[in-house]
Write an enzyme that holds these catalytic residues in place. Structure first.
Site, PDB file in Angstrom:
ATOM      1  CE  LYS A   9      64.081  36.932 -49.251  1.00 41.53           C
ATOM      2  NZ  LYS A   9      62.985  37.668 -48.415  1.00 41.53           N
ATOM      3  CG  PHE A  57      59.596  41.925 -40.258  1.00 45.40           C
ATOM      4  CD1 PHE A  57      60.457  41.697 -40.832  1.00 45.40           C
ATOM      5  CD2 PHE A  57      58.677  43.120 -40.261  1.00 45.40           C
ATOM      6  CE1 PHE A  57      61.454  42.664 -41.765  1.00 45.40           C
ATOM      7  CE2 PHE A  57      59.453  44.123 -41.138  1.00 45.40           C
ATOM      8  CZ  PHE A  57      60.708  43.777 -41.724  1.00 45.40           C
ATOM      9  NE  ARG A  85      63.525  47.061 -54.076  1.00 43.06           N
ATOM     10  CZ  ARG A  85      63.331  46.323 -53.064  1.00 43.06           C
ATOM     11  NH1 ARG A  85      64.319  45.458 -52.454  1.00 43.06           N
ATOM     12  NH2 ARG A  85      62.197  46.598 -52.147  1.00 43.06           N
ATOM     13  CB  THR A  91      57.806  43.386 -49.547  1.00 47.80           C
ATOM     14  OG1 THR A  91      58.671  44.284 -49.840  1.00 47.80           O
ATOM     15  CG2 THR A  91      58.306  42.597 -48.310  1.00 47.80           C
ATOM     16  NE  ARG A 102      59.792  39.439 -52.965  1.00 45.81           N
ATOM     17  CZ  ARG A 102      60.430  40.514 -52.502  1.00 45.81           C
ATOM     18  NH1 ARG A 102      60.053  41.717 -52.825  1.00 45.81           N
ATOM     19  NH2 ARG A 102      61.673  40.290 -51.627  1.00 45.81           N
ATOM     20  CG  HIS A 115      67.683  40.160 -50.649  1.00 49.12           C
ATOM     21  ND1 HIS A 115      67.208  40.907 -49.761  1.00 49.12           N
ATOM     22  CD2 HIS A 115      68.757  40.714 -51.148  1.00 49.12           C
ATOM     23  CE1 HIS A 115      67.988  42.111 -49.702  1.00 49.12           C
ATOM     24  NE2 HIS A 115      69.069  42.027 -50.461  1.00 49.12           N
TER      25      HIS A 115
HETATM   26  N1  UDP Z   1      59.423  40.863 -44.070  1.00 44.79           N
HETATM   27  C1  UDP Z   1      58.338  40.366 -43.145  1.00 44.79           C
HETATM   28  N2  UDP Z   1      57.209  41.022 -43.088  1.00 44.79           N
HETATM   29  C2  UDP Z   1      57.158  42.419 -43.432  1.00 44.79           C
HETATM   30  C3  UDP Z   1      58.214  43.011 -44.174  1.00 44.79           C
HETATM   31  C4  UDP Z   1      59.332  42.312 -44.434  1.00 44.79           C
HETATM   32  O1  UDP Z   1      58.352  39.313 -43.076  1.00 44.79           O
HETATM   33  O2  UDP Z   1      56.315  43.079 -43.047  1.00 44.79           O
HETATM   34  C5  UDP Z   1      60.467  40.164 -44.589  1.00 44.79           C
HETATM   35  C6  UDP Z   1      60.155  39.669 -46.006  1.00 44.79           C
HETATM   36  O3  UDP Z   1      61.104  38.348 -46.192  1.00 44.79           O
HETATM   37  C7  UDP Z   1      60.967  40.927 -46.703  1.00 44.79           C
HETATM   38  C8  UDP Z   1      62.202  40.993 -45.725  1.00 44.79           C
HETATM   39  O4  UDP Z   1      61.784  40.747 -44.380  1.00 44.79           O
HETATM   40  O5  UDP Z   1      61.381  40.278 -48.134  1.00 44.79           O
HETATM   41  C9  UDP Z   1      62.976  42.263 -45.920  1.00 44.79           C
HETATM   42  O6  UDP Z   1      61.992  43.306 -46.050  1.00 44.79           O
HETATM   43  P1  UDP Z   1      62.172  44.615 -46.881  1.00 44.79           P
HETATM   44  O7  UDP Z   1      61.087  45.605 -46.594  1.00 44.79           O
HETATM   45  O8  UDP Z   1      63.457  45.080 -47.076  1.00 44.79           O
HETATM   46  O9  UDP Z   1      61.511  44.010 -48.115  1.00 44.79           O
HETATM   47  P2  UDP Z   1      62.119  43.544 -49.736  1.00 44.79           P
HETATM   48  O10 UDP Z   1      63.298  44.693 -49.785  1.00 44.79           O
HETATM   49  O11 UDP Z   1      62.716  42.180 -49.399  1.00 44.79           O
HETATM   50  O12 UDP Z   1      61.106  43.754 -50.564  1.00 44.79           O
HETATM   51 MG    MG Z   2      64.693  45.205 -48.639  1.00 44.38          MG
END
Ligand code: UDP
Ligand code: MG
Length: 141
Positions: A9, A57, A85, A91, A102, A115
């Site tokens: 990212k 968000f 993952r 996340t 992360r 991502h």
């Molecule tokens: N995100 C955020 N706030 C949240 C959850 C997600 O800003 O509470 C952002 C974060 O960059 C995350 C992306 O949205 O990676 C996609 O969310 P997802 O739940 O799909 O998480 P990921 O699959 O990336 O772990």
């Molecule tokens: Mg996701």
């Protein structure tokens, strides 16, 4: 062999962590079968994350993902989606396991370096978002 789609990212690129994260990815046994540096517009970032359109968000996420260059890649490995993952961690870096990408590098739940696709089906759709078939090159051992 399975594939997953990752994006390094804009925070990863700004922090000059492309090399560090790719080292983690390759050391974990993933092969890079497609890679480029690109910059999403608000429109393309919004489309990529359309599944989150109703989430609070979403606006911030679209701003962030279009804020600078990013590096999408298609990665290949047995069990690629789940293993990737696991490699990147939760996340929210505060909840991510020790040693994950992360946990090591992310500043916040929003700006979380990388991502990773969440299913084989989404890996295919997300890969097609960034790459055409001629971009995808399998590397032999
Ligand atoms: N995100 C955020 N706030 C949240 C959850 C997600 O800003 O509470 C952002 C974060 O960059 C995350 C992306 O949205 O990676 C996609 O969310 P997802 O739940 O799909 O998480 P990921 O699959 O990336 O772990
Ligand atoms: Mg996701």
């Amino acid at each position: 062999m399975n594939r997953t789609l990752t994006i390094l990212k804009p925070d990863c690129v700004r922090k000059q962590l492309i090399g560090a994260v790719i080292e983690k990815i390759e050391t974990a046994g993933f092969r890079i079968v497609a890679m480029k540096k690109t910059k999403l517009t608000k429109e393309t970032a919004g489309e990529f994350y359309a599944v989150h359109r109703q989430r609070p968000f979403y606006g911030e996420l679209v701003e962030f993902m279009s804020s600078g260059p990013c590096v999408p890649m298609i990665l290949e490995k047995d069990n690629a989606v789940d293993d990737f993952r696991t490699l990147i961690g939760a996340t929210d870096p505060a909840e991510a396991a020790e040693g994950t990408v992360r946990k090591l590098y992310a500043d916040s739940k929003g700006e979380n370096i990388v991502h990773g696709s969440d299913s084989d089906e989404n890996a295919v759709l997300e890969s097609a978002f960034f790459f055409s078939t001629e971009d995808i090159v399998r590397v032999n051992k």
